[in-house]
Structure formats: structure tokens, C-alpha cells
Scaffold this active site. Structure first.
Site, PDB file in Angstrom:
ATOM      1  N   ASP A   1      71.485  50.253  -4.209  1.00  0.00           N
ATOM      2  CA  ASP A   1      71.231  50.731  -2.849  1.00  0.00           C
ATOM      3  C   ASP A   1      70.796  52.190  -2.903  1.00  0.00           C
ATOM      4  O   ASP A   1      70.947  52.868  -3.924  1.00  0.00           O
ATOM      5  CB  ASP A   1      72.502  50.623  -2.000  1.00  0.00           C
ATOM      6  CG  ASP A   1      72.849  49.187  -1.667  1.00  0.00           C
ATOM      7  OD1 ASP A   1      71.930  48.352  -1.702  1.00  0.00           O
ATOM      8  OD2 ASP A   1      74.021  48.903  -1.383  1.00  0.00           O
TER       9      ASP A   1
ATOM     10  N   ASP B   1      77.255  47.487  -0.514  1.00  0.00           N
ATOM     11  CA  ASP B   1      78.352  48.006   0.309  1.00  0.00           C
ATOM     12  C   ASP B   1      78.593  47.199   1.571  1.00  0.00           C
ATOM     13  O   ASP B   1      79.615  47.348   2.221  1.00  0.00           O
ATOM     14  CB  ASP B   1      78.100  49.473   0.684  1.00  0.00           C
ATOM     15  CG  ASP B   1      76.776  49.670   1.414  1.00  0.00           C
ATOM     16  OD1 ASP B   1      76.124  48.657   1.751  1.00  0.00           O
ATOM     17  OD2 ASP B   1      76.389  50.827   1.648  1.00  0.00           O
TER      18      ASP B   1
ATOM     19  N   ASP C   1      75.765  41.852   1.523  1.00  0.00           N
ATOM     20  CA  ASP C   1      75.460  42.019   0.105  1.00  0.00           C
ATOM     21  C   ASP C   1      76.274  41.065  -0.770  1.00  0.00           C
ATOM     22  O   ASP C   1      76.019  40.965  -1.975  1.00  0.00           O
ATOM     23  CB  ASP C   1      75.748  43.459  -0.347  1.00  0.00           C
ATOM     24  CG  ASP C   1      74.742  44.450   0.209  1.00  0.00           C
ATOM     25  OD1 ASP C   1      73.571  44.066   0.360  1.00  0.00           O
ATOM     26  OD2 ASP C   1      75.121  45.593   0.500  1.00  0.00           O
TER      27      ASP C   1
END
Length: 975
Positions: free
Chosen positions: A411, A708, A712
Site C-alpha cells: 500500500d 490495512d 484487503d
């Protein structure tokens, strides 16, 4: 007086007099200063308590009593049994809050007396866990090992034969010596396993200790899940795990996943009318809301279920399974050799060639069952050290798998960047006003509504002097801080002036959130939207200017606004748009209208890159690990951040920056064709990340993924190693991951990769060391037994060698820490053999040397050194052990010639070497009867040390011999 009865009228008159006097004094002060008085929202609250009943001896107010008994079984089963009639009888959520001396808005009082009373009445939010195994349980488990059982049988046989032939006075010694040696090995193994179990328990408790947002005394705060109390008002948002049983108070679009409790795969809607019950342990998959905690700990369904779980689950890691297979193969060879030796010796015995041994060589052990122990010690040591480096390992296999990672999908926000959002640009239409004073009041009012009501954050102002406390995600905190500081937003006044009718939480597909409100003064209904600028702009047909006038959004104006968005994106700013729409208040809507919006303005949020991230990505590239950034940001913002971090550069012309919808539109074959060249995926959805991981694995990559959010979870589970964020990560993401990055920093991901390579490298060192010992011991004992009918090493001596190569060797070689050199070579990959060609080369050279020298001592030692048979056997034993001690230094490096580099930094290694040498001196010089040895002179010790020291130049010289890259199996199969 204290003894007089309380007189309410008299008390109130006193209070009124005080208030009037304060007002008169304040008015005199204002008038004397020449300042006209003006109205203020400030006030003073005076609490009056009855001296005898409402306060304790110190004058503090006592906690209010609960109107429901703590042991009321009907109330305890409110949520577990979903008793709707009990819920209605108690007055719904607000009524239950009152019964628990709480408040639906302000929560519990939360002071020390209140907390103590609630804990005493309702208990703590914990459940009893299975008692950890005691040290003696680990000893018993060690003694269950099949090889130790064989040795115990050997000890019984030896004891029986010894007493029969030599009498009780002298015949017991050999058997008891074996017993003691076996228990020594079991004790050392038990100490290692016991300390490891305690370490895992500590790590598990750290992983379970999550933060929960509650409201106490009207103030939002984070507390440990273990500190949740009955009566607490808990804030729930997407991705959270419900911390205890409770009932719904308020919220919008709240949906939970109860599959962990009921197996029901579909989301369940929660509302105050039809289904107000929230069970501890379920996950929030959509919406947000508040819940009132009604039961905690073992009174909850989750607590009952966890309390009943006592079965231990310890699945072996992939590496451990490979090692078990290796151990089994070597073990079979060892047993076959032992059986052959026994057969030969038995034949010699019955033909009169030997007079002793009674078949004891059958039980001489040279099988490396210590390999799994070495892996456990290595992983446990690494896990402990990784926690200090901000990587909390939840699954053992992750330690070793990180060493094989070839691609990392990461990310952006909080991982590559600092996650410290701040509004740095503000646009209304195509103008960039210098402040709120340059904008019409109506526009400021609408922006305050859009920022202050369309949010999951909160603004708490304890008084008129202290700065406001702002909570929420980094983006929400940045927007609320900007609204308070630059727009002058009063959050409390705003909430009082409007009523929230409907909320649509942030959606990763639409990348925006919405709220529909009613103005309490005018009665007008307004829909507010906030989110990714280009997404919101696409739904706008009007825009407002700084003068407050709404203008039509034509082609030219839209092009200019898109240029504003692109310029912010190129400057690595995240662009957020605010828009609104007047809604017909006469029609009831279940969904917030997002068509025909009027654009209010843009804000640009800056989130700077972490200073250490560029060096970390360079280290990954050098190590052959591809870093791919997957983000929901605009492609221009993503490209700017990727350049700043070093993910894309001018030296990488083949790198691709792609948007999620483009990748999604490709066929699987097209995706496979470009997946290696993808560097950045912008505007991606969770399913895009999942597809990227799947394609990379199909290409043979070992993939690590950071995540997070709740969405995901599929990608985290699909990856070989899932890494969740410890600060911003949701509980669903953490539960789906293998490693939790405690500081959300990409540099920690690189550190975890380095540790993974170190774990694999340490285990290879140990295997090389242990196989050298086993090969040498098997060959020496076999040749000696066949040719002379005698074993050069006794059972006790072999057990001591076993202790050195198993536990002591594992401790010495498993505690090397990662070096930067580990990242200078390519990843291990999926198919790399456990024993490399270089390892075969090294161990073959050392084993051949040890076999040659020790067999020479066996046959010619008595003549050369003029010693008797027992003295010669002691020299063989001593030289063999010292060879292993010196070879531990050689095992520290598989490829490099300098085996002493960094040895002084590894204190554990030096301590183990020193302890081994001291114990060897004790075995030879002190415990002569126990070990079957004879004291040696200084000259004999010098010879043994010289023999062992030769292993160093041999280890150095043999590394000049090149080895092929292909494995021996590949070479043989292609011949």
C-alpha cells in the site's frame, strides 16, 4: 450542620445567591473596563450532593447503582439468546443504558470508582485460557521421543547384563550412565521448549491486545479490549471486530459478518428495530454505529466458546515438514547401518571373534532428530528479535517464507508515506481563496456541514481554553482540523443545528462517502458527498464560486477543474472534493442521491514519503525483490509518490504504471504477460490487488502483500505472506495476516525479509554442521565394527556428541542476526533445495577429513602415542568432539571464506563454544567413569587440538572449488 436534615430550599437559595453575586461582580468588572457585555455560550455547572448519602467520606460522588443485577441470568442471555422481549421491556438501547448507569451519548462516567464497581459487578473482558504446560510436561514429551525410548531400553539391557556379569557394586554403572545421559538430553530439550512456549504465549497476548474506541464522560478515547466494561458505549466502523456482546444504539447501514459464529456467509443488517443484537467476535463489514456493551468475558457467546477450547494446535511449517522428511531419510540410513553392524557383531560373537558388547552397538545413535528442534529454536529466537524490530509474527511459517519472497505488493498511505495528512491547498471553483473570509458565508456553512457531518471522526472540546481533540483516520483528522482552524467550524453547534437522516459509509468501489441531513431551523434536507475528486466531479452538473453563486458546469469549466485536480496530483497531493445537493424533503429516500451534484470545492492533502523508504526500496531491488505499489489514489498522484520513493525511475523504461480498471479489463493471459513489469497500480479495487497476487504466483513468484483494510483480507490470505498494518489496520486485516507491521513502515517489511533470509540461512548452517557429524559418526562406527568388532565411541560418548550437535549446535548457529550481505543475493525462491551444492561440498570435505584421521587413530593410535586401548579411545572421542567445535566456526559461512567475520558480535555463539569446551574437559578429566574415558596428558590434548584445528584451513581451501548452480538431482537426471 452535618447532623441537621437536608433542606433543599435553603440549599438552592444559597446557590442562587452565589450565582447572582458572581454575575454582579462580573458586570461591574466589564463596565469598569468600558466593554459592552455580549452573550456567550459559556456556563458554570454547580453540582450539589447531599452530605450524608450521595457522597463518600472524601466528598467524591459515588457511582450510580445498577437497576439490573449482575447475576441476572435473563439479562446475561439478552444478546446470547437474542431476547427481543427483554430488550423491549427494558426500554431499548437507551433504557438498557439507563439501567446500567450509562448514557447513550456520553457513555459511562469512567472514573476509578465507576470502573472498580463495574469490574466487581460484571467482571473483566477476558476468558480463562488453557493452563500452559509445566516444565515437567515438556520433559515427559521429550522422553516420548522414539529414539530416547530405544536408548532407555538399551540402558535397561546394559544395567541387567552389567549386574549379572560384574555384580551390583560395579555392574550398575554403564546402565545408570546411559539413563543420566538420556535425561540430560531430555532436560535440555525441555528447557528449550518450555522457554519457547512462554515466549509464544507472550507474543499471542500482544497480538490479542487490540485498541477499541469508547465514549466515556462524553469523550472519545481508545482503551484495550481487555478494559472494556459493561455499560461502555463503543464506536464501530468498517473492519472492526465487535469487542463484546451488546445492543445497537445508533448508526447507519451497519452490517456484520457472523460467519465466525454462525457459519452464515451473508452479511447481517443491524438496526434498532428488527435486529439490535451484536455478538462479540463478529466483524463489521459495512456502515458505522454505536453499541452499548451488555456482557463481557465469559458471559458472552464468544467467551464461552473460547473458554471451551483447550486443544492445542501446532501445525508444522513447510520448512519443518521438509526437515522432518530429511530427518526420516537420514534416520532410515542410520537404522540400516546399525542393524547391519548388529548383525555382523552378533555373527562375530557366536563365532568367538568378540567377547563383549552384548549387541549394544545396535543402540548407538547417530540420527539427527534434533533438526526440528533447531528449526524451533531458530524461529523462536527470530520471532523475539523481530518484535523488537516492529514485526509481530503471528504464524511460524511466515518467518521462513519471507526469506523466499520475490515480489512485494505494498500500500501507499502509511506504509510508504508517513500517514500524517495535512491540508495544503484549498480551491473553490477555479479560485484559490486565501482564507474563509474571502468566501461567501453560505459556502463556508456548507463546507462545514460536508466536513463536520460527513465523517467518521470526531471533535471534542473539553473547555473554552484547551485545543480541540480530533480523532479519526488520518484523512478525517486532516479535514476536521482544517475545518476547525480555517473555516471556524464549531462541531457541537453544527450537530445541534442539523439532524443526520442517512449515511453511506466510504466505499472502496465508489471511493466516496455521503450523508443526508435536515436543517433544524429551515427544515431543508441536503445531501453531502465527499471523496476522490475526479469521482465526485464526474457526478457534478453545477459548481459554486467564492461569491456563493451556483453556476453551470460547462465543458470549459470542467476542463479547468480537471486541470486543478491533475496539478495537485502531480504535486503528490491527494485531492478530495466536496459536493452537495438540495433534496426534496417530502419524499423518503433509502439511498442518498448522488446525481446532479453541486461542487463546493477541492482540498489537497499532503502525505510526505517516509525518509527511510527510498533506501529500503533500493535494498529490495538490489536483493532481487520487486516492489509494486497498489493504491486507490489518482494515477498522477501515485506516479509522483512512486518516483519520490524510487519504485519507478528513468533506469527502468519497461516499468508499467496502470490503473485498476485497465488491468481488470484484460484477459488472464494478458495480465500474466505484463504482471512482471507492473510497478504501480492506481485507482485499484481490492479485487484488483487479489488478481495481481494470483497472477504473480502463477508466474512462480513468492508474494508478500501489505494491507490495512477489511477488503484487503482476500489478498492477504492469497499471498504467501500477508503483512497487516498494526496502527491503521483493521482487525479483519490483522486476523488475515501472517505478520503485523507494528509501525506501518515499509522499512520494517524489508527488515522482515532480511530476517526471513537469516532464518533460512541459519537452518542451512545447522544442517551442514549436523550432517557432517552424522556422516562421520556413522562411517567411523560402521568401519570399526566391521573390521575390529569394537565401537570407538561408547553409548554415553555418542549421547554427548548428540547433545553437542543438537541443542548446543542449534543454539550456537541459530542465533546469528541478519547482515546487510543477506540482501546482496537473489531470493531463495520456491524450488531451491534445502541442501545446496556448496553445503554438500563443505560437509563432504570435513567428514572425509574426520573419518580419515579418526580411523587412523583407531588403528594406529596405540602404537604412535604409546597408550592403552582406553586412552586411545579417549583420544578418538576427544578429537572427534573438538573437530565438531572447530567445525562450528566453519558452519557459520557456507560460501564466504572468512568464517570469523562478526563472530565477536554473536555472544551466544561464543558462550556456547566456551561451555562446550569446559564440559568436554569435565567429561575427559573428571567424569572418567561415567563417560568411559581416561585422563589425558597435555601432549595428548595438544594432539587432539591440532587435529581439530586442521579443519579450519581445510574449510578455507575447499571453498576455492567451484560448484555448479544446478542441483545434483538435476545433473543426474539429465545425464
Amino acid at each position: 450542620s452535618p447532623s441537621s436534615s437536608w433542606q433543599p430550599g435553603r440549599q438552592w437559595r444559597k446557590a442562587l445567591t452565589v450565582i447572582r453575586t458572581c454575575h454582579r461582580l462580573a458586570r461591574l468588572g466589564i463596565l469598569s473596563a468600558g466593554v459592552l457585555p455580549r452573550s456567550t455560550a459559556s456556563y458554570v455547572a454547580i453540582k450539589i450532593h447531599h452530605d450524608g448519602s450521595d457522597s463518600d467520606s472524601s466528598g467524591n460522588a459515588t457511582a450510580a447503582a445498577f437497576s439490573v443485577a449482575a447475576d441476572d441470568e435473563l439479562f446475561k442471555g439478552l444478546v446470547k439468546e437474542k431476547r427481543d422481549e427483554c430488550f423491549r421491556r427494558l426500554g431499548g438501547g437507551a433504557g438498557i443504558a439507563t439501567a446500567l448507569a450509562s448514557d447513550a451519548e456520553r457513555g459511562i462516567r469512567g472514573d476509578s470508582d465507576d470502573v472498580r464497581l463495574r469490574r466487581e459487578s460484571f467482571g473483566a473482558n477476558t476468558y480463562p485460557k488453557p493452563r500452559p504446560k509445566s516444565f515437567f510436561s515438556h520433559v515427559w514429551d521429550a522422553l516420548k521421543d522414539v529414539f530416547l525410548i530405544v536408548l532407555l531400553v538399551c540402558a535397561v539391557v546394559s544395567l541387567g547384563f552389567g549386574i549379572k556379569e560384574h555384580g551390583l557394586k560395579d555392574g550398575w554403572y554403564d546402565g545408570v550412565s546411559i539413563f543420566l545421559a538420556v535425561f540430560l538430553v531430555a532436560a535440555v530439550s525441555a528447557v528449550s521448549n518450555h522457554s519457547q512456549a512462554k515466549r509464544f504465549d507472550k507474543l499471542a497476548s500482544e497480538s490479542d491486545n487490540i485498541a477499541v474506541t469508547v465514549v466515556r464522560a462524553g469523550r472519545r478515547q481508545e482503551v484495550s479490549i481487555f478494559d472494556i466494561l459493561v455499560g461502555d458505549v463503543v464506536i464501530l466502523k468498517i473492519g472492526d471486530s465487535v469487542p463484546a456482546d451488546g445492543v445497537f444504539l445508533e448508526g447507519h447501514g451497519l452490517q456484520v459478518d457472523e460467519s465466525s459464529m454462525t457459519g452464515e456467509p451473508h452479511p447481517i443488517e443491524i438496526d434498532a428495530e428488527k435486529n439490535p443484537f451484536l455478538t462479540g467476535g463478529v466483524k463489521i463489514v459495512d456502515g458505522y454505529g454505536r453499541m452499548l456493551v451488555t456482557a463481557i468475558g465469559t458471559d458472552t457467546l464468544w467467551g464461552e466458546m473460547m473458554s471451551s477450547i483447550t486443544k492445542e494446535t501446532a501445525e508444522p511449517t513447510p520448512l519443518q515438514e521438509r526437515l522432518e522428511r530429511l530427518t526420516s531419510s537420514i534416520g532410515k540410513i542410520g537404522v540400516a547401518v546399525a542393524v547391519l553392524v548388529f548383525t555382523v557383531l552378533t555373527a562375530r560373537h557366536f563365532t568367538g571373534s568378540t567377547k563383549d558388547d552384548q549387541g549394544k552397538p545396535l543402540f548407538n545413535k547417530a540420527i539427527p532428530e534434533g533438526l526440528p528442534l533447531a528449526v524451533t529454536l531458530t524461529l523462536a529466537f527470530s520471532m523475539k528479535r523481530m518484535v523488537k524490530d516492529n514485526a509481530l509474527v503471528r504464524r511460524l511459517s511466515a518467518c521462513e517464507t519471507m526469506g523466499s519472497v520475490t515480489a512485494i505488493c505494498t500500500d501507499k498511505t502509511g506504509t510508504l508515506t508517513l500517514n500524517q495528512m495535512k491540508v495544503t491547498e484549498f480551491w473553490v471553483g477555479t479560485n484559490q481563496p486565501r482564507g474563509a473570509t474571502a468566501i461567501a458565508g453560505s459556502v463556508v456553512s456548507l463546507l462545514c456541514q460536508g466536513a463536520g457531518l460527513n465523517t467518521t471522526g470526531s471533535v471534542y472540546k473539553p473547555d473554552n481554553v484547551s485545543p480541540p481533540e480530533i480523532t479519526g483516520s488520518p484523512t478525517e483528522k486532516a479535514l476536521l482540523s482544517w475545518a476547525v482552524a480555517d473555516l471556524g467550524m464549531d462541531a457541537d453547534a453544527l450537530k445541534r443545528s442539523c439532524k443526520v437522516l442517512h449515511v453511506e459509509a466510504f466505499n472502496s468501489d465508489k471511493k466516496r462517502s455521503g450523508v443526508m441531513i435536515r436543517d433544524n431551523v429551515t427544515g431543508g434536507v441536503i445531501a453531502h458527498w465527499k471523496g476522490a475528486a475526479e469521482m465526485v466531479l464526474a457526478n457534478c452538473s453545477m459548481y459554486v464560486d467564492t461569491d456563493g453563486a451556483a453556476r453551470e458546469l460547462g465543458v470549459e469549466q470542467r476542463r479547468n477543474l480537471e486541470k486543478v485536480i491533475n496539478n495537485m496530483a502531480v504535486g503528490s497531493l491527494r485531492c478530495i472534493a466536496f459536493a452537495y445537493k438540495q433534496v426534496n424533503s417530502t419524499t423518503e429516500q433509502s439511498k442518498i442521491d448522488d446525481d446532479g451534484l453541486t461542487l463546493l470545492g477541492f482540498v489537497g492533502l499532503k502525505d510526505p514519503c517516509r525518509p527511510e523508504v527510498k533506501a529500503a526500496i533500493e535494498a529490495c531491488t538490489k536483493a532481487g525483490v520487486a516492489v509494486k505499489m497498489v493504491t486507490g489514489d489518482n494515477i498522477l498522484t501515485a506516479r509522483a509518490i512512486a518516483k519520490e520513493c524510487g519504485i519507478i525511475s528513468s533506469n527502468d523504461p519497461s516499468g508499467i504504471v496502470i490503473e485498476g480498471h485497465e488491468f481488470r479489463a484484460m484477459s488472464p493471459e494478458q495480465q500474466l504477460e505484463i504482471v512482471d513489469r507492473i510497478r504501480v497500480m492506481a485507482r485499484s479495487l481490492p479485487l484488483d490487488k487479489l488478481a495481481l497476487v494470483q497472477r504473480l504466483k502463477q508466474k512462480g513468484h513468492v508474494v508478500a502483500v501489505t494491507g490495512d483494510g477489511t477488503n484487503d483480507a482476500p489478498a492477504l490470505k492469497e499471498a504467501d505472506v500477508g503483512l497487516s498494518m498494526g496502527v491503521q489496520g483493521t482487525e479483519v486485516a490483522k486476523e488475515s495476516s501472517d505478520i503485523i507491521i507494528l509501525n506501518d513502515n515499509f522499512d520494517t517489511v524489508v527488515t522482515a525479509t532480511r530476517w526471513g533470509r537469516c532464518v533460512y540461512n541459519n537452518i542451512q548452517k545447522f544442517i551442514q554442521f549436523q550432517l557432517t557429524v552424522n556422516v562421520a559418526a556413522l562411517v567411523i562406527n560402521f568401519v570399526s565394527a566391521i573390521t575390529t568388532g569394537k565401537m570407538p565411541l561408547t553409548t554415553v560418548q555418542l549421547l554427548w556428541v548428540n547433545l553437542i550437535m543438537d541443542t548446543m549446535g542449534a543454539l550456537a548457529l541459530a542465533t546469528d542476526t541478519p547482515t546487510k550481505a543477506l540482501m546482496d543475493r537473489p531470493p531463495i525462491g520456491r524450488t531451491a533445495p534445502l541442501i545446496s551444492n556448496a553445503m554438500w561440498r563443505n560437509l563432504a570435505a570435513q567428514a572425509a577429513y574426520q573419518i580419515a584421521v579418526l580411523l587412523a587413530l583407531q588403528y594406529r593410535g596405540r602404537d604412535v602415542f604409546g597408550t592403552d586401548e582406553k586412552g586411545n579411545g579417549t583420544m578418538i572421542f576427544n578429537a572427534f568432539v573438538l573437530c565438531q567445535v572447530f567445525n562450528e566456526f566453519n558452519a557459520r559461512e557456507i560460501e564466504k571464506k572468512n568464517v570469523f567475520a562478526g563472530v565477536l558480535n554473536n555472544r551466544m555463539f561464543l558462550v556456547i563454544i566456551a561451555v562446550t569446551l569446559v564440559l568436554q574437559v569435565v567429561m575427559v578429566e573428571v567424569l572418567t567413569r561415567f563417560a568411559g574415558t581416561k585422563r589425558l596428558g597435555l601432549g595428548q590434548w595438544g594432539v587432539c587440538l591440532a587435529i581439530a584445528a586442521v579443519s579450519w584451513p581445510i574449510g578455507w581451501a575447499v571453498k576455492f572449488i567451484p560448484v555448479p548452480d544446478r542441483t545434483l538431482h538435476d545433473i543426474l537426471t539429465r545425464v
